[in-house]
Design a protein around this motif. Structure first.
Motif, PDB file in Angstrom:
ATOM      1  N   VAL A 188       0.855  -1.188   0.000  1.00  0.00           N
ATOM      2  CA  VAL A 188       0.000   0.000   0.000  1.00  0.00           C
ATOM      3  C   VAL A 188       0.891   1.239   0.000  1.00  0.00           C
ATOM      4  O   VAL A 188       0.618   2.223  -0.686  1.00  0.00           O
ATOM      5  N   LEU A 235       3.900   1.431  -1.304  1.00  0.00           N
ATOM      6  CA  LEU A 235       4.460   1.566  -2.657  1.00  0.00           C
ATOM      7  C   LEU A 235       3.472   2.283  -3.566  1.00  0.00           C
ATOM      8  O   LEU A 235       3.814   3.242  -4.260  1.00  0.00           O
ATOM      9  N   VAL A 236       2.232   1.830  -3.522  1.00  0.00           N
ATOM     10  CA  VAL A 236       1.218   2.435  -4.372  1.00  0.00           C
ATOM     11  C   VAL A 236       1.008   3.894  -3.980  1.00  0.00           C
ATOM     12  O   VAL A 236       0.826   4.756  -4.827  1.00  0.00           O
ATOM     13  N   SER A 237       1.089   4.172  -2.667  1.00  0.00           N
ATOM     14  CA  SER A 237       0.805   5.534  -2.215  1.00  0.00           C
ATOM     15  C   SER A 237       1.811   6.547  -2.737  1.00  0.00           C
ATOM     16  O   SER A 237       1.503   7.708  -2.840  1.00  0.00           O
ATOM     17  N   PHE A 238       3.019   6.096  -3.089  1.00  0.00           N
ATOM     18  CA  PHE A 238       3.897   7.122  -3.645  1.00  0.00           C
ATOM     19  C   PHE A 238       4.235   6.899  -5.113  1.00  0.00           C
ATOM     20  O   PHE A 238       4.768   7.781  -5.768  1.00  0.00           O
ATOM     21  N   ALA A 239       3.899   5.728  -5.653  1.00  0.00           N
ATOM     22  CA  ALA A 239       4.304   5.475  -7.032  1.00  0.00           C
ATOM     23  C   ALA A 239       3.141   5.483  -8.010  1.00  0.00           C
ATOM     24  O   ALA A 239       3.340   5.467  -9.202  1.00  0.00           O
ATOM     25  N   ALA A 273      -4.737   8.481  -4.585  1.00  0.00           N
ATOM     26  CA  ALA A 273      -3.512   9.126  -5.054  1.00  0.00           C
ATOM     27  C   ALA A 273      -3.747   9.698  -6.432  1.00  0.00           C
ATOM     28  O   ALA A 273      -3.719   8.977  -7.401  1.00  0.00           O
ATOM     29  N   GLN A 296       0.330  11.660  -8.684  1.00  0.00           N
ATOM     30  CA  GLN A 296       1.682  11.276  -8.324  1.00  0.00           C
ATOM     31  C   GLN A 296       1.796  11.121  -6.825  1.00  0.00           C
ATOM     32  O   GLN A 296       1.079  11.757  -6.067  1.00  0.00           O
ATOM     33  N   GLY A 297       2.734  10.259  -6.420  1.00  0.00           N
ATOM     34  CA  GLY A 297       2.784   9.874  -5.034  1.00  0.00           C
ATOM     35  C   GLY A 297       3.066  10.965  -4.036  1.00  0.00           C
ATOM     36  O   GLY A 297       2.546  10.948  -2.921  1.00  0.00           O
ATOM     37  N   LYS A 298       3.871  11.952  -4.431  1.00  0.00           N
ATOM     38  CA  LYS A 298       4.218  12.925  -3.402  1.00  0.00           C
ATOM     39  C   LYS A 298       2.979  13.707  -2.960  1.00  0.00           C
ATOM     40  O   LYS A 298       2.977  14.356  -1.929  1.00  0.00           O
ATOM     41  N   SER A 316       0.203  12.287  -2.043  1.00  0.00           N
ATOM     42  CA  SER A 316      -0.413  11.660  -0.874  1.00  0.00           C
ATOM     43  C   SER A 316       0.339  12.039   0.396  1.00  0.00           C
ATOM     44  O   SER A 316      -0.239  12.121   1.468  1.00  0.00           O
ATOM     45  N   ARG A 317       1.643  12.323   0.276  1.00  0.00           N
ATOM     46  CA  ARG A 317       2.389  12.819   1.436  1.00  0.00           C
ATOM     47  C   ARG A 317       1.919  14.224   1.796  1.00  0.00           C
ATOM     48  O   ARG A 317       1.762  14.571   2.956  1.00  0.00           O
ATOM     49  N   PHE A 353      -4.949   6.613   3.128  1.00  0.00           N
ATOM     50  CA  PHE A 353      -4.659   6.513   1.707  1.00  0.00           C
ATOM     51  C   PHE A 353      -5.381   5.303   1.118  1.00  0.00           C
ATOM     52  O   PHE A 353      -5.347   4.221   1.684  1.00  0.00           O
ATOM     53  N   VAL A 358       1.313  -5.587  -7.941  1.00  0.00           N
ATOM     54  CA  VAL A 358       1.046  -4.172  -8.220  1.00  0.00           C
ATOM     55  C   VAL A 358       2.243  -3.520  -8.902  1.00  0.00           C
ATOM     56  O   VAL A 358       2.084  -2.676  -9.777  1.00  0.00           O
TER      57      VAL A 358
END
Lengths: 280, 429, 299
Positions: free
Chosen positions: A230, A232-236, B31, B34-36, B38-39, B61, C123
């Motif tokens: 999760v 990994l998916v959250s930033f990629a 998301a 792009q991932g940043k 979500s940060r 998330f 994934v």
């Protein structure tokens, strides 16, 4: 290594060469991931597919990955998840596998297929009923809740049944004549001989739960309990059409690293366990 | 057994959460781009939590837009409804029809929702409403927009971005190089993006894609949609300016970055990503028109699931109104590239400064004047898929005619809509 | 399946096997049989969502899905996909195991390399394979172009998309199945092979007449696992094609996923689940029966 006759030697060399070529082809997606993760322009470029680095390697993708991810926490949660799942599974599958492999009892075949049902479940429709059960058990939004549905593993039971059945009965019969109880037979005769099977199951279980995405995503809300996939998916992941291939490659390699290392170590043990098990 | 209890103890420690006095609510978000992001979203949540002591928001998330819908809906049905969810903007209608989310008036207390919605762009308002009530508050929105490679344009002797469909075809043909060396135009044709762009082309072709008052009606087998299907298909098969078959949005953006595609259509939500990563001189332009300039909005809005307590609802509202304030919504817009759905965000000095530095961000906002709502019907995804399947078939199969495709799309969509039509418009005895 | 040794089990209390099964059974009861029962009951109603009451409509949903092009298409796609993944991945897995049977330093490395695809989280793998299969720019086309082949839209062409997914699955699973064959091969007694060799059997004959029959349980296990994975894995479809182009990669599980979570038709989703389950159970039963029948477990 055993000494071999010369005819076999050249045949063996040919086989080795063929296998090396096959393995190289098989590994190209990987090699590409490694190259791509060091590429300076990870999002696109004409030579992006090249397996030969034509650039100055950069740690940029790894830098972003480390910066954007809460890796120590995710690693710990995933480690707890796979350990907790496996520990309980090993107990349940050994017991059930033994019953199916060695004991005759009424309804055995029917029960066996009833067990196999779990393997064939189509998970999508089970999400809501299983979440409801977790809410009732007070396990919603906990790592235990992610583990619980897997504690009775049909796959493991099936594998242990097959493994026990390949062990010749003479060993147990000798032990029984010596007055051993069923528990002692299982503990001291069957399980030691089944280490390959148990190891195989452990690898499968760990890999599966380490890499699982949809179920942990459904169960866990608390960011402090987030697992690696999760994460990994959250930033990629990108929803609107953007994809940083270098970052995805770096993150994926990151997640895999412990498995890589563990498997390389286990692989030797896995093979050695055959040698020492005495099963021939 | 010792192992099991050790693990059990470890996990029990993780279950026990610290006792907090503040009302704890969950905020689920996907998301985007792009991932940043979500940060950054988690940072916003933290900022809100430390700004007051009555409410504690847990930022959850939840993967892609689709997974967000699956997760929040499953949680609600299992008895743990999330108080705030950032949901694809066109899902509010069907969630409301299925009685899964509550109208905002249940949360808002004394706030005058009518006056509040007046502060949002007119284009985003219809998707926020269902049956006369506000069901969602827009947070991040987008429209499709044309990105183009200025260097390729100069090389091909094209001086300005195409404004009409005729100019668009002309430019696409000029920009294309033979044997797939370079494509004049690429558009994502994977599900979801596909329907969004068919709608965009239909609107530019002068038509109305769906009945935005009555959610049981869709206009696929109509001249404006037929024309849109034909226009898109012709890029691939007739003008050979676009690859045949389906290309997904990731492939489209990668092709643009690598110079394989001279023009692409993507969401304005990808703007920051393109700005930061394009190594060449690019620009953005309005979606070209045939009859008129018009695009559907996209993006996501905040909804609240049914089944929360009154205190949770109150807490949810205090978070929603904080997050959608002109200041925060503007900050999010600058960070992501989405436009700010709240008009007043553009009156703030930092926003004025930002758009003067990045005129491409302004283009997306200017296009808003011509924007309309996004397809939202009974069973939206199934209805949308009916036309997407046909568009995908048209792009793959040169023999298939747009008339056949439109007729079949209409037939399949009507089948999906039939239960709603029968229980509403056709219910006279 | 009926070869228990009489000497061991004759005098035991019949309760014990059930107690041994109990821990696993409890978990299965809570998270498999209970929800399965709910699924079965839901399949007889016209529920739209889990929260709906829904009216009892008997076999109505079953009748509907069997007249529906989407479901029949998914069934056909899944049959093709199962054949196109089970056969190559099991054959590759077996051949790899045969080739790397002897433990040497080289074979240890090669085994690891072949197993690595299994370690990639789906994934991540699916995202990476979007790049691998990308027309023109992607890994596959980049190198095929060097062989003079022109760009191919692997995932975007309805005729190729399913084959591309099959390739990904085979790539990911063959090394995994190899492990089970390696384990199985260790159980094949050397003297049986030696005896066959002395009788003049060539390599192929030895494999076919000595090794394959001895590996009966392993083959049965691997084929069943591969079959199940061909029906129960759907993440790559979700990430890579969403069932497209134009339903060319719409598999049963993806059909169920969409009906349950996107199309608000729990009745159809659960009916399709029950049908899938019955099909899988029948196929697994048949493969286990055929492959285990000719096998001798006792030495």
């Amino acid at each position: 290594m055993k000494p071999e006759r010369s005819g076999y030697l050249s045949l063996g060399a040919l086989l080795a060469a063929i296998m090396c070529a096959v393995v190289f082809l098989w590994s190209t997606p990987f090699l590409w991931m490694i190259v791509a993760s060091f590429r300076p322009d990870g999002f696109g470029g004409l030579g992006m597919a090249s397996l030969f680095p034509d650039f100055v390697p950069t740690l940029k993708s790894y830098h972003y990955a480390v910066e954007d991810g809460d890796w120590p926490l995710w690693f710990m949660n995933s480690a707890i998840l796979v350990t907790g799942t496996l520990a309980v599974q090993l107990v349940t599958i050994s017991l059930a596998g033994y019953a199916f492999a060695r004991i005759r009892f009424p309804g055995k075949d029917a029960l066996f297929y009833l067990f196999l049902l779990q393997l064939m479940l189509a998970p999508p429709v089970l999400i809501v009923p299983n979440l409801t059960t977790l809410v009732h058990l007070g396990l919603y939004d906990t790592l235990l809740g992610v583990m619980a549905p897997y504690w009775g593993s049909a796959f493991g039971t099936f594998l242990m049944r097959q493994t026990f059945r390949t062990i010749p009965k003479d060993f147990e019969e000798a032990a029984i004549i010596d007055g051993a109880s069923w528990w002692q037979v299982l503990r001291h005769v069957l399980l030691p001989l089944s280490i390959p099977g148990l190891t195989a199951f452990s690898i499968v279980s760990v890999v599966y739960h380490w890499n699982e995405f949809l179920w942990p995503l459904m169960v866990i809300n608390d960011p402090d309990k987030m697992v690696l996939t999760v994460g990994l998916v959250s930033f990629a992941q990108g929803a609107e059409g953007a994809s940083d291939w270098g970052l995805i490659a770096a993150g994926t390699l990151f997640i895999m690293a412990p498995l890589f290392i563990a498997f390389t170590a286990f692989q030797r043990q896995f093979v050695n366990s055959f040698m020492s098990s005495g099963v021939k | 057994m010792f192992f099991r209890s050790a693990v059990g103890a470890l996990c029990a420690g993780l279950i026990a959460s610290s006792a907090v006095a503040a009302e704890r609510i969950e905020f689920m978000f996907p998301a985007p781009v792009q991932g940043k992001l979500s940060r950054e979203m988690q940072k916003l949540v933290k900022e809100f939590n430390s700004s007051q002591s009555d409410v504690e928001v847990v930022g959850v998330f939840t993967g892609s837009y689709d997974e967000t819908k699956v997760k929040s809906q499953a949680a609600a049905e299992a008895g743990k409804p999330p108080a705030v969810v950032l949901m694809s903007a066109n899902f509010a209608t069907e969630l409301a029809m299925n009685d899964l989310i509550v109208p905002m008036e249940q949360l808002a207390g004394d706030t005058d929702l009518g006056a509040m919605m007046e502060e949002f762009w007119p284009a985003v308002r219809p998707n926020a409403h269902f049956a006369g009530k506000v069901y969602s508050i827009p947070f991040q929105n987008s429209t499709p927009i044309l990105y183009y490679n200025k260097e390729h344009f100069a090389e091909a002797g094209i001086s300005k971005a195409p404004e009409t469909w005729a100019e668009w075809v002309d430019a696409a043909k000029k920009l294309t190089k033979a044997d797939g060396e370079r494509w004049g135009i690429m558009m994502p044709s994977n599900y979801d993006y596909n329907g969004w762009l068919v709608q965009a082309l239909t609107m530019a072709n002068g038509g109305q894609f769906y009945n935005n008052v009555y959610p049981g009606e869709i206009f696929y087998d109509h001249a404006s949609t037929q024309g849109a299907l034909k226009f898109w298909r012709d890029f691939a098969h007739q003008h050979k300016a676009m690859p045949t078959g389906v290309t997904n949005s990731k492939q489209v953006s990668t092709a643009f970055f690598s110079g394989k595609a001279s023009m692409i259509v993507l969401s304005t939500g990808a703007l920051t990503f393109v700005r930061e990563n394009a190594k060449f001189d690019y620009d953005v332009a309005f979606m070209p028109r045939n009859i008129r300039n018009s695009v559907p909005i996209g993006g996501a809005s905040l909804v609240s699931f049914k089944g929360t307590t009154n205190t949770q609802k109150k807490a949810a509202w205090s978070f929603i109104s904080w997050l959608t304030s002109a200041e925060k919504i503007g900050h999010w817009s600058r960070f992501t590239g989405y436009f700010a759905p709240r008009k007043t965000a553009y009156d703030l000095p930092e926003m004025k400064k930002f758009v003067s530095e990045h005129p491409d961000a302004l283009r997306a906002v200017e296009q808003l004047a011509y924007a309309g709502p996004w397809i939202a019907t009974y069973n939206t995804v199934a209805v949308r898929k009916a036309v997407e399947d046909e568009m995908q078939a048209l792009l793959s199969d040169p023999e298939l005619t747009f008339r056949e495709a439109a007729a079949r799309a209409q037939e399949n969509a009507d089948k999906v809509l039939a239960p709603y039509a029968e229980q509403t418009a056709l219910s006279l005895q | 399946m009926d070869t228990p040794s009489k000497t061991i089990t004759r005098h035991r209390i019949p309760l014990r096997p059930y107690l041994l099964l109990l821990p696993a059974f409890l978990c299965l009861a809570a998270f498999t049989y209970w929800p399965m029962l709910q699924v079965f009951l839901a399949s007889l109603t016209d529920k739209k969502r889990a929260g709906d009451a829904g009216d009892f409509i008997g076999i109505g949903n079953y009748r509907t899905i069997f007249t529906e092009a989407d479901f029949l298409g998914a069934l056909a796609n899944n049959a093709l996909y199962a054949a196109g993944t089970v056969i190559p991945s099991v054959v590759f897995g077996f051949l790899f195991a045969l080739a790397l049977r002897e433990t040497t330093n080289l074979s240890a490395i090669l085994r690891s390399a072949l197993f690595f695809p299994t370690l990639v989280p789906l994934v991540g793998a699916a995202a990476i394979f979007i790049f691998v299969f990308m027309p023109d720019i992607g890994l596959l086309d980049y190198y095929l172009a060097k062989l003079g082949l022109s760009a191919t839209n692997w995932l975007g062409d309805p005729d190729l998309a399913l084959i591309s997914l099959m390739a990904l699955t085979t790539w990911k699973n063959a090394g995994y199945y190899m492990l089970f064959f390696l384990a199985g091969l260790q159980g094949v007694p050397q003297d049986a092979e030696e005896a066959a060799k002395i009788e003049g059997a060539n390599w192929l004959q030895r494999v076919y007449f000595v090794i394959v029959p001895m590996l009966g349980p392993t083959f049965a296990f691997v084929v069943v696992i591969a079959l199940i994975s061909a029906v129960s894995q759907v993440d790559h479809v979700i990430v890579m094609t969403e069932g497209g182009p134009n339903n060319a990669t719409n598999l049963l599980l993806y059909y169920i996923y969409q009906q349950a979570h996107e199309f608000y038709d729990l009745g159809k989703a659960t009916a399709a689940t029950v049908v899938t389950l019955i099909l899988l159970l029948t196929l697994s039963f048949l493969s286990l029966r055929t492959m285990e029948r000719k096998v001798h477990y006792e030495t």
